[in-house]
Structures are given as structure tokens and as C-alpha cells.
Scaffold this motif. Structure first.
Motif, PDB file in Angstrom:
ATOM      1  N   VAL A   3      46.661  41.833  42.635  1.00  0.00           N
ATOM      2  CA  VAL A   3      45.606  41.020  42.698  1.00  0.00           C
ATOM      3  C   VAL A   3      45.165  40.397  41.205  1.00  0.00           C
ATOM      4  CG1 VAL A   3      42.991  40.398  43.181  1.00  0.00           C
ATOM      5  CG2 VAL A   3      44.418  41.393  44.869  1.00  0.00           C
ATOM      6  N   LEU A   4      45.064  41.280  40.355  1.00  0.00           N
ATOM      7  CA  LEU A   4      44.683  41.449  38.907  1.00  0.00           C
ATOM      8  C   LEU A   4      45.754  40.404  38.380  1.00  0.00           C
ATOM      9  CD1 LEU A   4      42.844  44.638  38.194  1.00  0.00           C
ATOM     10  CD2 LEU A   4      42.010  42.295  38.411  1.00  0.00           C
ATOM     11  N   SER A   5      47.071  40.816  38.533  1.00  0.00           N
ATOM     12  CA  SER A   5      48.051  40.246  37.848  1.00  0.00           C
ATOM     13  C   SER A   5      48.148  38.607  38.215  1.00  0.00           C
ATOM     14  CB  SER A   5      49.321  40.985  37.925  1.00  0.00           C
ATOM     15  OG  SER A   5      49.752  40.492  39.203  1.00  0.00           O
ATOM     16  N   GLN A   6      47.836  38.470  39.259  1.00  0.00           N
ATOM     17  CA  GLN A   6      47.961  36.897  39.695  1.00  0.00           C
ATOM     18  C   GLN A   6      46.838  36.063  39.077  1.00  0.00           C
ATOM     19  OE1 GLN A   6      50.563  35.451  41.372  1.00  0.00           O
ATOM     20  NE2 GLN A   6      51.428  37.565  40.831  1.00  0.00           N
ATOM     21  N   ASN A   7      45.651  36.520  38.669  1.00  0.00           N
ATOM     22  CA  ASN A   7      44.656  35.762  38.378  1.00  0.00           C
ATOM     23  C   ASN A   7      44.010  36.488  37.204  1.00  0.00           C
ATOM     24  OD1 ASN A   7      42.390  34.608  37.887  1.00  0.00           O
ATOM     25  ND2 ASN A   7      41.674  34.326  39.850  1.00  0.00           N
ATOM     26  N   THR A   8      44.374  36.117  35.837  1.00  0.00           N
ATOM     27  CA  THR A   8      43.789  36.851  34.830  1.00  0.00           C
ATOM     28  C   THR A   8      42.417  36.553  34.629  1.00  0.00           C
ATOM     29  OG1 THR A   8      44.579  35.248  33.233  1.00  0.00           O
ATOM     30  CG2 THR A   8      46.021  37.070  33.624  1.00  0.00           C
ATOM     31  N   ASP A   9      41.873  35.677  35.232  1.00  0.00           N
ATOM     32  CA  ASP A   9      40.469  35.273  35.108  1.00  0.00           C
ATOM     33  C   ASP A   9      39.443  36.070  36.002  1.00  0.00           C
ATOM     34  OD1 ASP A   9      38.459  33.368  33.967  1.00  0.00           O
ATOM     35  OD2 ASP A   9      38.428  32.395  35.762  1.00  0.00           O
ATOM     36  N   ILE A  10      39.972  36.948  36.686  1.00  0.00           N
ATOM     37  CA  ILE A  10      39.009  37.692  37.336  1.00  0.00           C
ATOM     38  C   ILE A  10      38.060  38.592  36.691  1.00  0.00           C
ATOM     39  CG2 ILE A  10      38.843  39.780  39.211  1.00  0.00           C
ATOM     40  CD1 ILE A  10      41.554  38.520  40.279  1.00  0.00           C
ATOM     41  N   GLU A  11      36.923  38.547  36.940  1.00  0.00           N
ATOM     42  CA  GLU A  11      35.854  39.033  36.190  1.00  0.00           C
ATOM     43  C   GLU A  11      35.271  40.461  36.932  1.00  0.00           C
ATOM     44  OE1 GLU A  11      31.108  37.758  35.219  1.00  0.00           O
ATOM     45  OE2 GLU A  11      32.768  36.477  34.524  1.00  0.00           O
ATOM     46  N   LYS A  12      35.098  40.177  38.136  1.00  0.00           N
ATOM     47  CA  LYS A  12      34.681  41.573  38.903  1.00  0.00           C
ATOM     48  C   LYS A  12      35.428  41.648  40.274  1.00  0.00           C
ATOM     49  CE  LYS A  12      30.026  41.975  37.212  1.00  0.00           C
ATOM     50  NZ  LYS A  12      28.698  42.276  37.595  1.00  0.00           N
ATOM     51  N   ILE A  13      35.772  42.731  40.621  1.00  0.00           N
ATOM     52  CA  ILE A  13      36.108  42.921  42.206  1.00  0.00           C
ATOM     53  C   ILE A  13      34.985  44.133  42.907  1.00  0.00           C
ATOM     54  CG2 ILE A  13      37.695  43.939  43.776  1.00  0.00           C
ATOM     55  CD1 ILE A  13      40.034  43.179  41.682  1.00  0.00           C
ATOM     56  N   TYR A  14      34.477  43.398  43.968  1.00  0.00           N
ATOM     57  CA  TYR A  14      33.631  44.484  44.654  1.00  0.00           C
ATOM     58  C   TYR A  14      34.421  44.868  45.979  1.00  0.00           C
ATOM     59  CZ  TYR A  14      30.026  42.253  42.374  1.00  0.00           C
ATOM     60  OH  TYR A  14      28.914  41.698  41.334  1.00  0.00           O
TER      61      TYR A  14
END
Length: 139
Positions: free
Chosen positions: A72-83
Motif C-alpha cells: 500500500v505504501l509503495s503504491q502511493n508515496t503520498d500516504i500520510e496516515k494509515i488507520y
């Protein structure tokens, strides 16, 4: 950074998690992802938040869960938070591996500069000490 919300089942952890995500979405500069065991909270989340039902991805153990989070993180480098709602269920965590999982997530969080907010259905004092250090809310 990791923040953990703990409490026995029915104590209001998900409500706190949903309130936190609703507040954070107003100030977010990046993307927000919400991982859960079902789609139950789909209509309670802002439409800009990516809700991911873990049952849709055939994750079957803790190692696959970590791989999924990395994907998930590798596909979107714009992720700020994961709940992570229902963390013990979606991550396949138990007393034998929760320390390793949380410590791995802490490293992933630091490396990708994404914060993780985790809801765990257990009282704080039943968690290992190295996991307790991340608890910000204990119900």
C-alpha cells in the motif's frame, strides 16, 4: 509514529478512531487510508479516505499483512496516515507476535514517514511492555 488505542470490546475504540480520522482529514496534506475487517464504517468516513476491507485481499497471516502494508505504501508515496481498526483481526496478531508486528510497523512508519493509528481490543496492561509504550488512549 505509532499511536495505539486500547480497550476491551465495546468500550468505544472505533468511535475514537473515527473521530480522530474525521479531524485529521481536515488538516491532511497527504492521503489517508483506513484498514478494517469489513465495510461497516464506509459511510462514516470522508470520501477522500481510502477504506480498504482486508477481507477483499486474501491476507492470511501476519507476514502477508506486513507485506500488504508495504505494498500500500509503495503504491502511493503520498500516504500520510494509515488507520488500523480491529488490528488483532486484520493483522493476525496474537500474544506470540504482537511485539514483532508493532515494532516492524514502527520501522515502516519511520522509513515511509507515515503515521499509524491502531485500535487493539485488549486492555493496556495485557499488552507487552514494548507495545504499551505506543498506547495513547486506554479505555
Amino acid at each position: 509514529m505509532i499511536q495505539i488505542i486500547t480497550g476491551e470490546k465495546g468500550k468505544g475504540k472505533t468511535k475514537i478512531l473515527l473521530d480522530k480520522v474525521a479531524f485529521d482529514v481536515q488538516n491532511a496534506k497527504g492521503s489517508i487510508v483506513y484498514l478494517d475487517k469489513n465495510n461497516k464504517h464506509m459511510y462514516e468516513l470522508d470520501r477522500s479516505i481510502r477504506l480498504m476491507n482486508m477481507n477483499d485481499y486474501f491476507v492470511e497471516n501476519a507476514d502477508e499483512f506486513i507485506g500488504f502494508v508495504m505494498g500500500v505504501l509503495s503504491q502511493n508515496t503520498d500516504i500520510e496516515k494509515i488507520y488500523f481498526d480491529s488490528f488483532l483481526t486484520v493483522s493476525f496478531a496474537d500474544s506470540s507476535n504482537i511485539s514483532a508486528l508493532v515494532n516492524k510497523l514502527d520501522k515502516i512508519s519511520a522509513n515511509f514517514k507515515a503515521d499509524f493509528v491502531i485500535s487493539i481490543s485488549a486492555s493496556k496492561d495485557t499488552l507487552p511492555l514494548d507495545v504499551q509504550e505506543f498506547v495513547t488512549v486506554a479505555l
